[in-house]
Design a protein around this motif. Structure first.
Motif, short mmCIF file in Angstrom:
data_model
loop_
_atom_site.label_atom_id
_atom_site.label_comp_id
_atom_site.label_asym_id
_atom_site.label_seq_id
_atom_site.Cartn_x
_atom_site.Cartn_y
_atom_site.Cartn_z
N LEU A 288 4.67 1.47 -3.81
CA LEU A 288 5.22 0.48 -4.74
C LEU A 288 5.04 0.91 -6.19
CD1 LEU A 288 3.85 -2.88 -3.25
CD2 LEU A 288 6.14 -1.91 -2.95
N ASP B 271 10.09 -1.31 -8.39
CA ASP B 271 10.39 -1.94 -7.10
C ASP B 271 10.22 -3.46 -7.12
OD1 ASP B 271 10.78 0.56 -5.85
OD2 ASP B 271 8.60 0.79 -5.65
N ILE B 272 9.42 -3.95 -8.06
CA ILE B 272 9.06 -5.37 -8.01
C ILE B 272 9.49 -6.18 -9.23
CG2 ILE B 272 7.10 -5.07 -6.44
CD1 ILE B 272 5.25 -5.05 -8.85
N ILE C 173 9.22 -10.38 -3.20
CA ILE C 173 8.09 -9.45 -3.15
C ILE C 173 7.41 -9.53 -1.79
CG2 ILE C 173 5.83 -8.90 -4.17
CD1 ILE C 173 6.95 -9.75 -6.88
N VAL D 204 6.81 -6.30 0.62
CA VAL D 204 5.46 -5.89 1.04
C VAL D 204 5.35 -5.94 2.57
CG1 VAL D 204 3.01 -6.54 1.00
CG2 VAL D 204 4.32 -6.51 -1.14
N TYR E 279 6.77 -3.19 5.08
CA TYR E 279 6.02 -1.96 5.39
C TYR E 279 5.10 -2.14 6.60
CZ TYR E 279 7.55 0.05 1.02
OH TYR E 279 8.34 0.56 0.01
N ILE F 38 -1.80 -9.58 0.35
CA ILE F 38 -1.53 -8.46 -0.57
C ILE F 38 -0.46 -8.88 -1.58
CG2 ILE F 38 -0.60 -6.10 -0.73
CD1 ILE F 38 -1.70 -5.59 2.09
N VAL F 39 0.44 -9.75 -1.11
CA VAL F 39 1.63 -10.09 -1.91
C VAL F 39 1.27 -10.64 -3.30
CG1 VAL F 39 3.71 -11.54 -1.99
CG2 VAL F 39 2.96 -10.54 0.19
N VAL G 292 0.40 -8.09 -5.86
CA VAL G 292 1.60 -7.38 -6.32
C VAL G 292 2.37 -8.25 -7.32
CG1 VAL G 292 3.75 -6.27 -5.59
CG2 VAL G 292 1.71 -6.10 -4.13
N SER G 293 2.51 -9.54 -6.98
CA SER G 293 3.27 -10.43 -7.89
C SER G 293 2.50 -10.64 -9.20
CB SER G 293 3.58 -11.77 -7.21
OG SER G 293 2.44 -12.60 -7.17
N ALA H 273 -3.67 -3.72 -1.86
CA ALA H 273 -2.58 -3.70 -2.85
C ALA H 273 -2.72 -2.45 -3.72
CB ALA H 273 -2.63 -4.96 -3.71
N MET I 62 -1.42 0.50 -1.99
CA MET I 62 0.06 0.54 -1.96
C MET I 62 0.65 1.02 -3.27
SD MET I 62 1.21 -2.82 0.23
CE MET I 62 2.82 -2.19 0.75
#
Ligand SMILES: *Cc1c(COP(=O)(O)O)cnc(C)c1O
Length: 507
Positions: free
Chosen positions: A39, A43-44, A52, A56, A59, A237-238, A241-242, A277, A280
């Protein structure tokens, strides 16, 4: 994507791992090949939480189509399930510190983020593995998981859920939430014991051949909604990332600039999701594990020895009153570069002596990314009081532990100077009496009176589900001895079995 046990090379499909929760050898499932550095910000950027989440999870759940994942995310993350438009909003305390609010779901704790999508992942897995009958979810809770799991699973066809919680180990509001749970497929029991007792019991049931054979005969299969299940862990994990995307978008950090995270920790699921995260590709600096007086993890990060031989404390941050952190096993797996023999030997040592010591190589790997620290109940109340008075921000006791640890380390010159995010894991109104005490208000028995009082001083709205609770009838008030848990599970199997037979008879 295949999954394997942390203790051996047994591999299974994602659906099998979702359905079974725990590996047959007692280990936890991990992806055979972790999707590393997949990532980037491009990508986000400009994506919604839902988008998102789909990215995530794609994968890890390669068995589900993009359209299936999208449908699940739609049902999990919408304005009925989350009060906040962005699902996990960011607040800033000052220019160096942001707060990621993980508590805008149906039960006002961060557990909602994973448990609103987990039932959809599980029912899709069930369709794939056709041989399994009715699913019985067994869950141990330190206060928040149980409620969030029941809200996620209530009246989901083909599933049943039983929750065990420590009778004296949850807040009055948490207890009320569980005792008043709605739904025809739910059951809740308080136990005379602590969270570790409940979790250890369940781990034994999941691998007990006799109980499993009996369940199978009755057409019932066990699963778990605790963070030992990949369906709980991976959706967490999301929000890391957010959060990265949101920090770049609001200018707190630049693209690719690392930030530090402080996580109030109990079972080590939330902070492990942060670590994943990072694997990733999310630029993370230091991960700080914040504990209350049950500081077994803080001591481990300081000394390299994990030692459960110590008193268990009931604190004012009850969801972190845990000595045996389940997900720690996955952490050991990654720390040793996937050495299953070593993990198996450590877990055996831990089960036999209550203690394990990491080697030099692992300690070096550990301190590269992690640190641990703790504060006690008095300091927690002090932090709640001061942040409210100085910053007009009201922390719940768990999130206050995280912020208190941040302040403690900053005073000691131990923070890096990078932007820091405090993971706020619960709404303050889930713990009204502690908050009242912290603010110097009368903290009486009735949690709803306390809520009104808090509303009067803070003008912070009472989340609808908590308000509605006041009028609901009590349904589950039984407390059992911990050695009666097995009987309770057997009775539930019988009840589900009888119900299934009756239905078959009608067809
Ligand atoms: C569950 C919980 C924690 C601990 O999270 P882990 O993933 O178990 O480490 C912290 N705070 C709150 C409010 C919780 O409900």
């Amino acid at each position: 994507m295949k999954y394997k046990s942390t203790r051996s090379d047994e591999t299974v499909s994602p659906s099998y791992a979702l359905l079974h929760g725990l590996a047959g050898d007692g280990g936890l499932y991990v992806p055979v090949r972790f999707p590393e550095n997949v990532l980037t910000y491009d990508d986000i950027k400009e994506k919604t939480y839902k988008q998102i989440a789909c990215l995530v999870l794609s994968y890890f759940f390669t068995n589900f189509s993009a359209a299936d994942l999208e449908a699940m995310a739609d049902r999990a993350y919408n304005r009925e399930t989350f009060r906040a438009e962005t699902v996990v909003p960011l607040r800033s305390l000052d220019t160096d510190v942001s707060i990621a609010e993980l508590f805008h779901g149906r039960t006002s704790a961060f557990k909602d983020l994973a448990l609103s999508i987990f039932p959809h992942l599980l029912t899709a897995a069930k369709k794939e593995e056709t041989e399994c009958g009715e699913i019985l979810i067994l869950t141990a809770t330190s206060g928040d998981t149980g409620k969030a799991a029941m809200e996620g699973f209530k009246d989901v066809a083909g599933t049943h859920i039983t929750v065990f919680y420590p009778s004296d180990g949850v807040s009055s509001m948490q207890k009320m939430q569980m005792q008043k749970q709605e739904g025809g497929n739910v059951d809740v029991k308080a136990i005379y014991g602590n969270f570790d007792d409940a979790q250890s019991f369940l781990k034994r049931v999941f691998t007990d051949k006799e109980v499993n054979a009996y369940a199978q005969k009755k057409g019932v299969m066990f699963s778990s909604a605790n963070s030992i299940n990949i369906g709980r862990l991976l959706p967490q994990i999301v929000y890391y990332v957010s959060t990265y995307a949101a920090l770049v978008e609001n200018g707190s950090i630049g693209v690719g600039e690392p930030f530090d995270i402080v996580v109030p920790t109990g079972n080590f699921g939330n902070i492990l999701a942060a670590y994943l995260a990072g694997k990733m590709g999310i630029p993370l600096g230091q991960l700080i594990c914040a504990s209350n007086k049950n500081k077994v993890l803080a001591d481990f990060f300081a000394s390299g020895t994990y030692d459960m031989n110590r008193p268990f404390y009931t604190t004012n941050s009850p969801s972190m009153d845990i000595l045996l952190s389940s997900n720690f096993e996955r952490f050991l797996y990654y720390l040793t570069g996937g050495d299953t023999d070593k993990v198996a030997a450590w877990e055996k040592e831990l089960a036999e002596t209550g203690r394990l010591t990491a080697g030099e190589a692992e300690r070096a790997a550990l301190t590269e990314h992690f640190a641990g620290d703790w504060i006690d109940d008095e300091e927690t109340k002090f932090v709640i009081n001061h942040t409210f008075n100085d910053n007009m921000y009201l922390f719940d006791p768990h999130s206050a532990v995280a912020y208190g640890v941040y302040l403690k380390r900053k005073r000691a010159g131990l923070m890096s100077g990078r932007h820091t995010v405090i993971m706020a894991t619960a709404h303050p109104y889930k713990f009204p009496s502690v908050i009242c005490e912290a603010l110097g208000l009368p903290a009486d028995e009735d949690p709803f009176d306390a809520l009104e009082r808090l509303y009067a001083v803070s003008a912070m709205n009472i989340p609808k589900p908590l308000k509605r609770l006041q009028k609901l009838p009590l349904r589950f008030t039984e407390t059992i001895n911990k050695d009666a848990m097995k009987t309770a599970v057997m009775e539930t199997i019988d009840r589900i079995g009888a119900h299934t037979e009756r239905r078959r008879g009608l067809e």
